[in-house]
Design a protein around this motif. Structure first.
Motif, short mmCIF file in Angstrom:
data_model
loop_
_atom_site.label_atom_id
_atom_site.label_comp_id
_atom_site.label_asym_id
_atom_site.label_seq_id
_atom_site.Cartn_x
_atom_site.Cartn_y
_atom_site.Cartn_z
N ARG A 1 -16.13 16.00 7.00
CA ARG A 1 -16.27 14.55 6.89
C ARG A 1 -17.10 14.13 5.68
O ARG A 1 -18.31 13.88 5.79
N PHE B 1 -1.63 3.44 6.67
CA PHE B 1 -2.67 4.21 7.35
C PHE B 1 -3.27 3.39 8.51
O PHE B 1 -3.58 2.20 8.33
N TYR C 1 -6.98 0.84 9.00
CA TYR C 1 -7.25 -0.55 8.59
C TYR C 1 -7.07 -1.49 9.80
O TYR C 1 -7.91 -2.36 10.04
N ASP D 1 -7.06 2.62 -1.56
CA ASP D 1 -7.46 3.85 -0.88
C ASP D 1 -6.74 5.02 -1.53
O ASP D 1 -5.54 5.22 -1.33
N GLY E 1 -16.63 10.79 5.79
CA GLY E 1 -15.20 10.58 5.54
C GLY E 1 -15.05 9.22 4.86
O GLY E 1 -15.94 8.37 4.97
N SER E 2 -13.92 9.03 4.14
CA SER E 2 -13.71 7.68 3.58
C SER E 2 -13.51 6.69 4.72
O SER E 2 -13.70 5.49 4.55
N ASP E 3 -13.15 7.17 5.91
CA ASP E 3 -13.05 6.31 7.09
C ASP E 3 -14.33 5.48 7.29
O ASP E 3 -14.27 4.31 7.68
N ASN F 1 0.15 6.32 2.94
CA ASN F 1 0.43 7.17 4.09
C ASN F 1 1.16 6.26 5.07
O ASN F 1 0.62 5.21 5.40
N THR G 1 -11.80 10.85 -1.19
CA THR G 1 -12.27 11.75 -0.13
C THR G 1 -12.21 13.20 -0.59
O THR G 1 -11.46 13.53 -1.51
N PRO H 1 -3.27 1.71 0.31
CA PRO H 1 -3.45 3.08 -0.17
C PRO H 1 -2.48 3.38 -1.32
O PRO H 1 -1.40 2.84 -1.38
N SER I 1 -11.46 15.33 1.83
CA SER I 1 -10.69 15.90 2.94
C SER I 1 -9.43 16.61 2.48
O SER I 1 -9.03 17.62 3.06
N LYS I 2 -8.77 16.06 1.46
CA LYS I 2 -7.42 16.52 1.13
C LYS I 2 -7.44 17.56 0.01
O LYS I 2 -7.08 18.70 0.22
N ALA J 1 -7.02 8.36 -1.16
CA ALA J 1 -7.31 9.62 -0.46
C ALA J 1 -6.50 10.78 -1.04
O ALA J 1 -6.95 11.93 -1.03
N TYR J 2 -5.30 10.48 -1.57
CA TYR J 2 -4.40 11.55 -2.05
C TYR J 2 -4.25 11.55 -3.58
O TYR J 2 -3.29 12.11 -4.11
C1 PLP Z 1 -4.68 6.79 3.33
C2 PLP Z 1 -5.81 7.53 3.96
N1 PLP Z 1 -7.06 7.11 3.76
C3 PLP Z 1 -8.11 7.74 4.30
C4 PLP Z 1 -7.93 8.86 5.10
C5 PLP Z 1 -9.12 9.46 5.77
O1 PLP Z 1 -9.87 10.22 4.93
P1 PLP Z 1 -11.24 10.84 5.41
O2 PLP Z 1 -10.95 12.17 5.99
O3 PLP Z 1 -12.03 10.90 4.15
O4 PLP Z 1 -11.88 9.90 6.40
C6 PLP Z 1 -6.66 9.34 5.33
C7 PLP Z 1 -6.49 10.53 6.18
O5 PLP Z 1 -5.47 10.89 6.64
C8 PLP Z 1 -5.57 8.65 4.76
O6 PLP Z 1 -4.32 9.05 4.99
#
Ligand code: PLP
Length: 363
Positions: free
Chosen positions: A230, A120, A123, A193, A94-96, A169, A219, A165, A221-222, A195-196
């Motif tokens: 992950r 988000f 952080y 970030d 995951g980017s997490d 988010n 990521t 981000p 994920s989305k 992610a979206y």
């Molecule tokens: C802004 C942001 N960054 C990262 C993530 C996490 O992404 P990943 O599933 O790749 O860990 C999210 C997930 O909700 C997110 O909202």
């Protein structure tokens, strides 16, 4: 012996991360089968992975063998998708995980990290885990960032990392490119970030490598529907990525995630067609919410919408929707108590949400 006294005091005092309730547990609690639950609470992709992913996972023969610590094949495929050289790509669980690795690389106990809330949660979470000092520069009423206030906070706190981000988010607002360029003048690493990004069509990935201090996170994920597997990645300039490789757990990408990501990159057109469906639905749901006098909905470039309830608390609405099998997110944070965040689902999901919400708000 008091075992707890051996735990790092700052971690013993850390607020636990609010976990999400597993799907099965929720289904049992609501007395509804999993297929009847409409899950719009975690910005997941309602269409799921590309069909080729399931086939590739079933076909792959070597799950008994450890994965490639250098992620060579995967990085090459990502390079073709994102247009950055493999040397600037590192994959995470995951980017997490990339957020976590960046914190470990840069932030010693007591050192500052800047974020712009509401934003988000990872952080602040990861800053806490490394014993860093979180410096918050709040967003304005429309969730825009105050770039000069961030610059001043970075200078004053000597922050090493800035996390922003784009889209943000929970509201879906974009970070203007000019803001990125201004923040790159600071003596800190800027982590954008994204992610979206596939839902916004806007990215600063092309700037990675031009500025020595820009990192971009992406990521699967989305847009690719792989949240449960992950897999995310960082676009990182060479002087930083060399050190990230040293602290990365060798086998951080499991083979299922690797296989699924490769199969997704072989099905980009199909997946981006789903992204376009979600964007069209986002605009339709936005218009329907904007027509409801009881709420204010914020423009979003992501796969979710933030909604402020003009006279109501988010928790009550969340609970009432949950009783109908519809899951959304609400917030306890200051300034967001009367807000809910709705992930965009399929047209059927979104119709059910709109109908239930309009019903609740009128009664
Ligand atoms: C802004 C942001 N960054 C990262 C993530 C996490 O992404 P990943 O599933 O790749 O860990 C999210 C997930 O909700 C997110 O909202």
């Amino acid at each position: 012996m008091e075992i707890e006294a051996l735990i790092r005091p700052d971690l013993a005092a850390l607020e636990p991360y609010t976990p999400i309730v597993p799907f099965e547990a929720l289904s049992a609690r609501l007395g509804l089968p999993v297929e009847r639950i409409i899950k719009l609470d975690a910005n997941e992709n309602p269409y799921g992975p590309a069909p080729g992913v399931r086939e590739a996972l079933a076909r792959y023969p070597f799950y008994a063998i450890y994965p490639d610590p250098d992620q060579t094949e995967l990085r090459a495929a990502i390079s073709g998708y994102i247009g950055q050289p493999t040397e600037r790509i590192i994959c995470g669980n995951g980017s997490d995980e990339i957020i976590d690795l960046l914190m470990r690389l840069f932030v010693a106990p007591g050192e500052a990290v800047v974020e712009a809330p509401p934003t988000f949660g990872m952080y602040s979470f990861n800053t806490g885990v490394v014993g860093g000092r979180l410096v918050q520069v709040p967003r304005d009423e429309a969730f825009g960032v105050d770039v000069e206030a961030i610059a001043a906070a970075v200078e004053a706190s000597r922050a090493k990392l800035i996390f922003l981000p784009s889209p943000n988010n929970p509201d879906g607002s974009l970070l203007p490119r000019a803001a990125v360029e201004r923040l790159l003048e600071l003596p800190a690493v800027l982590v954008v970030d994204e992610a979206y990004a596939e839902f916004s069509g806007q990215s600063v990935a092309d700037l990675v490598g031009q500025a020595p201090n820009l990192v971009v996170l992406r990521t699967f994920s989305k847009w690719a529907g792989l949240a449960g597997l992950r897999i995310g990645y960082g676009l990182v300039p060479e002087p930083i990525i060399r050190h990230l490789w040293k602290i990365k757990p060798p086998y951080n990408i499991n083979m299922a995630a690797h296989v699924a990501a490769l199969a997704s990159l072989a099905a980009v057109d199909e997946l981006l067609a789903n992204v376009r469906r979600i964007i069209a639905e986002r605009e339709r749901v936005f218009a329907a919410l904007a027509a409801m006098p009881q709420v204010r909905v914020y423009p979003s470039a992501a796969n979710f919408l933030l909604v402020r309830l003009r006279n109501g608390d988010g928790r009550a609405v969340k609970q009432a929707l949950e009783q109908r099998g519809i899951l959304i997110r609400h917030y306890n944070k200051p300034g967001l108590q009367d807000c809910i965040r709705i992930s965009i689902g399929t047209p059927t999901h979104n119709d059910a949400l709109l109908e239930a919400l309009s019903d609740l708000l009128q009664n």
